[in-house]
Design a protein around this motif. Structure first.
Motif, short mmCIF file in Angstrom:
data_model
loop_
_atom_site.label_atom_id
_atom_site.label_comp_id
_atom_site.label_asym_id
_atom_site.label_seq_id
_atom_site.Cartn_x
_atom_site.Cartn_y
_atom_site.Cartn_z
N GLN A 139 41.16 -31.20 -12.07
CA GLN A 139 40.39 -30.49 -13.08
C GLN A 139 41.28 -29.95 -14.20
OE1 GLN A 139 37.10 -30.43 -13.00
NE2 GLN A 139 36.81 -29.20 -14.85
N SER A 140 42.45 -29.46 -13.86
CA SER A 140 43.33 -28.85 -14.86
C SER A 140 43.89 -29.87 -15.85
CB SER A 140 44.48 -28.11 -14.17
OG SER A 140 45.25 -28.99 -13.38
N ALA A 141 43.67 -31.16 -15.61
CA ALA A 141 44.15 -32.20 -16.51
C ALA A 141 43.14 -32.54 -17.60
CB ALA A 141 44.51 -33.47 -15.74
N ARG A 142 42.07 -31.75 -17.69
CA ARG A 142 41.05 -32.00 -18.71
C ARG A 142 41.62 -31.71 -20.10
NH1 ARG A 142 38.05 -28.97 -21.87
NH2 ARG A 142 36.07 -29.78 -22.64
N LEU A 143 41.32 -32.63 -21.05
CA LEU A 143 41.72 -32.48 -22.44
C LEU A 143 40.47 -32.45 -23.32
CD1 LEU A 143 44.50 -35.24 -22.42
CD2 LEU A 143 44.89 -32.76 -22.38
N SER A 144 40.58 -31.84 -24.48
CA SER A 144 39.44 -31.83 -25.40
C SER A 144 39.11 -33.25 -25.84
CB SER A 144 39.76 -30.98 -26.62
OG SER A 144 39.98 -29.65 -26.25
N THR A 145 40.13 -34.06 -26.05
CA THR A 145 39.99 -35.47 -26.38
C THR A 145 41.33 -36.13 -26.16
OG1 THR A 145 39.48 -37.10 -28.12
CG2 THR A 145 40.51 -35.04 -28.83
N ILE A 146 41.33 -37.43 -25.89
CA ILE A 146 42.60 -38.17 -25.82
C ILE A 146 42.84 -38.93 -27.13
CG2 ILE A 146 42.32 -38.46 -23.31
CD1 ILE A 146 42.10 -41.56 -24.06
N PHE A 147 41.95 -38.70 -28.13
CA PHE A 147 42.00 -39.45 -29.38
C PHE A 147 41.94 -40.95 -29.08
CE2 PHE A 147 44.26 -35.46 -30.12
CZ PHE A 147 43.52 -34.95 -31.18
N PRO A 148 40.79 -41.43 -28.55
CA PRO A 148 40.68 -42.82 -28.12
C PRO A 148 40.98 -43.81 -29.24
CG PRO A 148 38.51 -41.79 -28.29
CD PRO A 148 39.52 -40.70 -28.40
N GLN A 149 41.70 -44.85 -28.87
CA GLN A 149 42.07 -45.93 -29.78
C GLN A 149 41.27 -47.18 -29.41
OE1 GLN A 149 44.78 -45.23 -32.36
NE2 GLN A 149 43.64 -43.42 -31.68
N PRO A 150 41.31 -48.21 -30.25
CA PRO A 150 40.48 -49.40 -30.00
C PRO A 150 40.67 -50.03 -28.63
CG PRO A 150 41.30 -49.46 -32.24
CD PRO A 150 41.98 -48.30 -31.57
N HIS A 151 41.88 -49.90 -28.05
CA HIS A 151 42.13 -50.55 -26.76
C HIS A 151 41.68 -49.71 -25.57
CE1 HIS A 151 45.68 -47.96 -27.37
NE2 HIS A 151 45.65 -47.82 -26.06
N ASP A 152 41.34 -48.44 -25.80
CA ASP A 152 40.96 -47.56 -24.69
C ASP A 152 39.56 -47.90 -24.17
OD1 ASP A 152 43.26 -45.79 -24.47
OD2 ASP A 152 42.66 -45.01 -26.43
N ILE A 153 39.41 -47.88 -22.87
CA ILE A 153 38.12 -48.16 -22.23
C ILE A 153 37.64 -46.91 -21.51
CG2 ILE A 153 36.95 -49.53 -20.45
CD1 ILE A 153 38.86 -51.80 -21.08
N ALA A 154 36.45 -46.47 -21.84
CA ALA A 154 35.90 -45.26 -21.22
C ALA A 154 35.49 -45.54 -19.78
CB ALA A 154 34.70 -44.75 -22.01
N MET A 155 35.72 -44.57 -18.92
CA MET A 155 35.25 -44.65 -17.55
C MET A 155 33.73 -44.45 -17.52
SD MET A 155 38.09 -45.05 -15.74
CE MET A 155 38.51 -46.14 -17.12
N ASP A 156 33.10 -44.96 -16.48
CA ASP A 156 31.67 -44.72 -16.30
C ASP A 156 31.42 -43.35 -15.68
OD1 ASP A 156 30.93 -47.31 -17.23
OD2 ASP A 156 31.56 -48.13 -15.30
N ALA A 157 32.44 -42.80 -15.04
CA ALA A 157 32.34 -41.47 -14.44
C ALA A 157 33.75 -40.91 -14.28
CB ALA A 157 31.63 -41.52 -13.08
N ILE A 158 33.85 -39.58 -14.31
CA ILE A 158 35.10 -38.89 -14.04
C ILE A 158 34.85 -37.94 -12.87
CG2 ILE A 158 36.82 -37.24 -14.87
CD1 ILE A 158 37.14 -39.82 -16.31
N VAL A 159 35.73 -38.00 -11.86
CA VAL A 159 35.60 -37.15 -10.67
C VAL A 159 36.88 -36.35 -10.48
CG1 VAL A 159 35.42 -37.16 -8.15
CG2 VAL A 159 33.95 -38.66 -9.51
N THR A 160 36.73 -35.05 -10.24
CA THR A 160 37.86 -34.19 -9.90
C THR A 160 37.51 -33.40 -8.65
OG1 THR A 160 37.19 -32.14 -11.06
CG2 THR A 160 38.22 -33.88 -12.39
N GLU A 161 38.40 -32.48 -8.25
CA GLU A 161 38.11 -31.64 -7.09
C GLU A 161 36.92 -30.71 -7.32
OE1 GLU A 161 41.32 -29.23 -9.30
OE2 GLU A 161 40.57 -31.29 -9.14
N PHE A 162 36.50 -30.58 -8.58
CA PHE A 162 35.34 -29.76 -8.91
C PHE A 162 34.05 -30.58 -8.92
CE2 PHE A 162 37.34 -25.94 -11.32
CZ PHE A 162 38.19 -25.72 -10.26
N GLY A 163 34.14 -31.87 -8.58
CA GLY A 163 32.96 -32.70 -8.52
C GLY A 163 32.87 -33.69 -9.67
#
Length: 249
Positions: free
Chosen positions: A218-242
């Protein structure tokens, strides 16, 4: 606008949105859905832009954030990372049950933990006991998409790329579900990895496309990673907080 100013403006806008969400969360309500990238004005950031200076500045920013996040993760007590792994495993079970029902016959790619990553080997063993096939990514040639090879408890492992253990033999498999470890993540479903581009190249090449789950802390959350054309979004993100973000049903 210069690239550094652009990064600062987007960071400020995203932090304001995140702050508003945190305030609303404290009262039990939400100002926006978990994935709020759509609320950022397009004029702030064009993820398909190809400005060379912008790309250079984003790469430098990512390198600095990656280093900081890896240091923070490595500093976590082993017991805390263990508890986080157990919590993530419970959420993965619920998510897969919701999406697939019985996991028997399902092919799921996981990873062999390195650099203080969450250790899901106990979950991998449990999944094989329930009839799922667990596969691990294998680099066969630098700079090319990875393949996936079946793993099972007790199988023979050899040292692979980056000295990561991989199954020594076995047929290639295409996963139905792919778990991707994240160094950092944002609420739009984008992941910050180690910078080699292996997962992005692999995910872009996989056919059919698997369901993509980014897994991190959870502590690795960022406001944005500034996605670039090669970046692929995940369908879901899971952390210890669910379940933190879901961009695809």
């Amino acid at each position: 606008m210069s690239a550094p100013d652009y990064i600062q403006q987007v960071s400020s806008a995203a932090e304001q949105l995140a702050a508003g969400n945190r305030e609303d969360n404290a009262t039990g309500s939400f100002a926006s859905p978990p994935c709020f990238a759509h609320e950022i004005a397009p004029s702030y950031f064009d993820p398909l832009g190809a400005d060379p200076q912008q790309a250079t500045d984003v790469a430098r920013w990512r390198k600095a954030r990656r280093t900081s996040l890896l240091q923070d993760r490595a500093a976590l007590p082993v017991a805390k990372r263990h508890d986080a792994s157990l919590a993530v495993a419970r959420t993965l079970d619920r998510l897969l049950a919701e999406r697939h029902g019985d996991v028997a016959g399902l092919t799921v790619s996981a990873w062999w933990p390195i650099k203080a990553e969450l250790n899901l080997r106990h979950w991998m063993e449990d999944m094989t006991g329930r009839g799922a096939t667990i596969v691990l990514p294998v680099v066969t040639k630098p700079g090319t998409p990875m393949i996936f090879r079946t793993w099972r408890p007790g199988c023979r492992m050899v040292q692979g790329f980056w000295k990561i253990p991989v199954p020594a033999e076995g047929p290639e498999r295409i996963p139905d579900v792919t778990l991707a470890p994240v160094v950092g993540w944002d609420n739009a479903g984008f992941r910050l990895g180690y910078g080699g581009g292996y997962f992005d190249r692999t995910l872009a090449a996989l056919r059919p496309r698997p369901f993509l789950i980014g897994v991190g802390i959870q502590s690795a959350r960022l406001s944005t990673i500034f996605p670039q054309p090669h970046d692929i979004a995940m369908d879901a993100i899971v952390t210890e907080f669910g379940l933190q973000c879901r961009t695809k049903p």
